[in-house]
Design a protein around this motif. Structure first.
Motif, mmCIF file in Angstrom:
data_model
loop_
_atom_site.group_PDB
_atom_site.id
_atom_site.type_symbol
_atom_site.label_atom_id
_atom_site.label_comp_id
_atom_site.label_asym_id
_atom_site.label_seq_id
_atom_site.Cartn_x
_atom_site.Cartn_y
_atom_site.Cartn_z
ATOM 1 N N PRO A 177 0.803 -1.220 0.000
ATOM 2 C CA PRO A 177 0.000 0.000 0.000
ATOM 3 C C PRO A 177 0.842 1.278 0.000
ATOM 4 O O PRO A 177 0.323 2.368 -0.220
ATOM 5 N N THR A 178 2.128 1.158 0.281
ATOM 6 C CA THR A 178 3.007 2.334 0.328
ATOM 7 C C THR A 178 4.219 2.117 -0.577
ATOM 8 O O THR A 178 4.545 0.980 -0.930
ATOM 9 N N GLU A 179 4.892 3.221 -0.903
ATOM 10 C CA GLU A 179 6.071 3.128 -1.769
ATOM 11 C C GLU A 179 7.289 2.607 -1.008
ATOM 12 O O GLU A 179 7.493 2.935 0.159
ATOM 13 N N GLN A 180 8.084 1.817 -1.709
ATOM 14 C CA GLN A 180 9.383 1.370 -1.200
ATOM 15 C C GLN A 180 10.413 1.512 -2.314
ATOM 16 O O GLN A 180 10.077 1.407 -3.494
ATOM 17 N N PHE A 181 11.646 1.748 -1.904
ATOM 18 C CA PHE A 181 12.740 1.871 -2.876
ATOM 19 C C PHE A 181 13.726 0.740 -2.609
ATOM 20 O O PHE A 181 14.213 0.574 -1.484
ATOM 21 N N TRP A 182 14.002 -0.062 -3.631
ATOM 22 C CA TRP A 182 14.905 -1.202 -3.523
ATOM 23 C C TRP A 182 16.043 -1.055 -4.536
ATOM 24 O O TRP A 182 15.914 -0.363 -5.549
ATOM 25 N N VAL A 183 17.143 -1.736 -4.252
ATOM 26 C CA VAL A 183 18.252 -1.824 -5.198
ATOM 27 C C VAL A 183 18.627 -3.284 -5.367
ATOM 28 O O VAL A 183 18.818 -4.013 -4.380
ATOM 29 N N ILE A 184 18.696 -3.714 -6.614
ATOM 30 C CA ILE A 184 19.157 -5.069 -6.929
ATOM 31 C C ILE A 184 20.654 -4.989 -7.199
ATOM 32 O O ILE A 184 21.100 -4.288 -8.110
ATOM 33 N N MET A 185 21.451 -5.688 -6.391
ATOM 34 C CA MET A 185 22.908 -5.698 -6.533
ATOM 35 C C MET A 185 23.324 -6.852 -7.445
ATOM 36 O O MET A 185 22.911 -7.996 -7.241
ATOM 37 N N SER B 30 28.955 -4.996 -8.911
ATOM 38 C CA SER B 30 29.545 -4.467 -10.137
ATOM 39 C C SER B 30 28.548 -3.641 -10.933
ATOM 40 O O SER B 30 28.914 -2.939 -11.874
ATOM 41 N N GLY B 31 27.288 -3.748 -10.572
ATOM 42 C CA GLY B 31 26.245 -2.971 -11.218
ATOM 43 C C GLY B 31 24.999 -3.018 -10.351
ATOM 44 O O GLY B 31 24.863 -3.906 -9.503
ATOM 45 N N ILE B 32 24.103 -2.056 -10.542
ATOM 46 C CA ILE B 32 22.880 -2.031 -9.737
ATOM 47 C C ILE B 32 21.670 -1.711 -10.610
ATOM 48 O O ILE B 32 21.791 -1.093 -11.669
ATOM 49 N N ILE B 33 20.519 -2.179 -10.150
ATOM 50 C CA ILE B 33 19.237 -1.834 -10.761
ATOM 51 C C ILE B 33 18.370 -1.207 -9.679
ATOM 52 O O ILE B 33 18.193 -1.787 -8.595
ATOM 53 N N LEU B 34 17.875 -0.022 -9.937
ATOM 54 C CA LEU B 34 17.003 0.671 -9.005
ATOM 55 C C LEU B 34 15.564 0.220 -9.243
ATOM 56 O O LEU B 34 15.156 0.031 -10.388
ATOM 57 N N VAL B 35 14.813 0.071 -8.171
ATOM 58 C CA VAL B 35 13.402 -0.310 -8.288
ATOM 59 C C VAL B 35 12.600 0.431 -7.230
ATOM 60 O O VAL B 35 12.987 0.446 -6.058
ATOM 61 N N HIS B 36 11.508 1.064 -7.648
ATOM 62 C CA HIS B 36 10.553 1.543 -6.651
ATOM 63 C C HIS B 36 9.150 1.337 -7.193
ATOM 64 O O HIS B 36 8.924 1.282 -8.404
ATOM 65 N N ASN B 37 8.228 1.159 -6.287
ATOM 66 C CA ASN B 37 6.857 0.841 -6.686
ATOM 67 C C ASN B 37 5.953 2.067 -6.646
ATOM 68 O O ASN B 37 6.204 3.021 -5.909
ATOM 69 N N HIS B 38 4.908 2.023 -7.482
ATOM 70 C CA HIS B 38 3.845 3.018 -7.465
ATOM 71 C C HIS B 38 2.567 2.295 -7.059
ATOM 72 O O HIS B 38 1.949 1.606 -7.888
ATOM 73 N N PRO B 39 2.160 2.392 -5.802
ATOM 74 C CA PRO B 39 0.945 1.695 -5.357
ATOM 75 C C PRO B 39 -0.308 2.090 -6.150
ATOM 76 O O PRO B 39 -1.253 1.307 -6.246
ATOM 77 N N SER B 40 -0.300 3.282 -6.738
ATOM 78 C CA SER B 40 -1.459 3.748 -7.516
ATOM 79 C C SER B 40 -1.642 2.960 -8.808
ATOM 80 O O SER B 40 -2.716 2.977 -9.416
ATOM 81 N N GLY B 41 -0.550 2.290 -9.252
ATOM 82 C CA GLY B 41 -0.614 1.581 -10.526
ATOM 83 C C GLY B 41 -0.168 2.417 -11.702
ATOM 84 O O GLY B 41 -0.025 1.916 -12.826
ATOM 85 N N ASN B 42 0.076 3.713 -11.477
ATOM 86 C CA ASN B 42 0.549 4.601 -12.538
ATOM 87 C C ASN B 42 2.006 4.261 -12.855
ATOM 88 O O ASN B 42 2.880 4.353 -11.999
ATOM 89 N N LEU B 43 2.270 3.902 -14.106
ATOM 90 C CA LEU B 43 3.622 3.467 -14.477
ATOM 91 C C LEU B 43 4.514 4.606 -14.960
ATOM 92 O O LEU B 43 5.712 4.400 -15.174
ATOM 93 N N GLN B 44 3.973 5.807 -15.137
ATOM 94 C CA GLN B 44 4.786 6.898 -15.658
ATOM 95 C C GLN B 44 5.674 7.502 -14.562
ATOM 96 O O GLN B 44 5.211 7.775 -13.456
#
Length: 229
Positions: A126-134, A172-186
């Motif tokens: 229900p809330t936003e979170q910010f993750w990093v894939i190492m 050696s590289g990272i991928i940033l990920v955060h979610n939009h609980p609203s479903g808006n992908l922009q």
């Protein structure tokens, strides 16, 4: 020159514990590693000499040593029940490690792989979170790190914290990920600005940002796929 029986009289770099700290575990002999486990020897033998005696009894075969019971080990003068239990426990851990299949690391080859790899952490939140894939050099996942948690409409990700964790993980590289609980992908203007800042920091540290995924339960937006990195 023959060393004395008392380990404390040896040069510091020759004592097993200090040697491990100074030079690393791989340089220690089997006897020195066992000496660390038992901590002390007998009135006649140092911990290392006592460990050598135990190893000699099994022809220096660690598999044979692992078959000795607590009762067998306590037959050696200077090895009480507590020391015997330490040896048996350490060898049992080694056996279990050998028996355990290494976990297969997931390789990220596309934005879809990244999205699917993080889905179990971000679905239905229900809330936003910010993750990093190492990632390692082969783009296999080392760790997935939760950087921050926010409210319904946003979260804050500190680049210093992101790269501290990346350096700790030897990524050696990272991928940033955060979610939009609203479903808006922009992505928002703030999303784009933050991405730009983290990408620039990654270039300086030679830890490239390979993508930034905006996650929603119904799909995702990839900065890399859209040519925005």
């Amino acid at each position: 020159m023959e060393k004395g029986l008392n380990i404390l009289s040896w040069a510091e770099e020759d004592r097993p514990r200090e040697k491990l700290l100074l030079k690393g575990r791989s340089v220690l002999s089997d006897a020195e590693l066992i000496a660390i486990l038992i901590g002390s020897g007998s009135s006649e033998l140092s911990a290392v000499d006592l460990s050598k005696k135990i190893l000699q009894s099994v022809n220096h075969d660690l598999n044979s040593l692992a078959r000795l019971s607590v009762k067998d080990l306590t037959q050696f003068k200077g090895i009480g029940e507590a020391k015997a239990i330490s040896i048996v426990s350490a060898l049992e851990l080694g056996r279990r490690r050998k028996a355990t299949e290494p976990a297969k690391r997931i390789k990220i080859q596309s934005s879809k792989d990244a999205y699917e790899s993080i889905a179990s952490e971000l679905l239905d939140l229900p809330t936003e979170q910010f993750w990093v894939i190492m990632l390692n050099r082969s783009n296999h996942i080392i760790h997935k790190r939760n950087i921050s948690q926010g409210g319904v409409s946003g979260t804050v990700a500190d680049p210093k914290l992101i790269f501290k964790k990346a350096l700790d993980d030897l990524a050696s590289g990272i991928i940033l990920v955060h979610n939009h609980p609203s479903g808006n992908l922009q992505p928002s203007h703030a999303d784009r600005q933050l991405t730009k800042k983290i990408v620039e920091a990654g270039k300086l540290l030679e830890i490239p940002v390979l993508d930034h995924i905006i996650f929603a339960d119904n799909g995702y937006y990839s900065f890399a796929d859209e040519g925005e990195l």
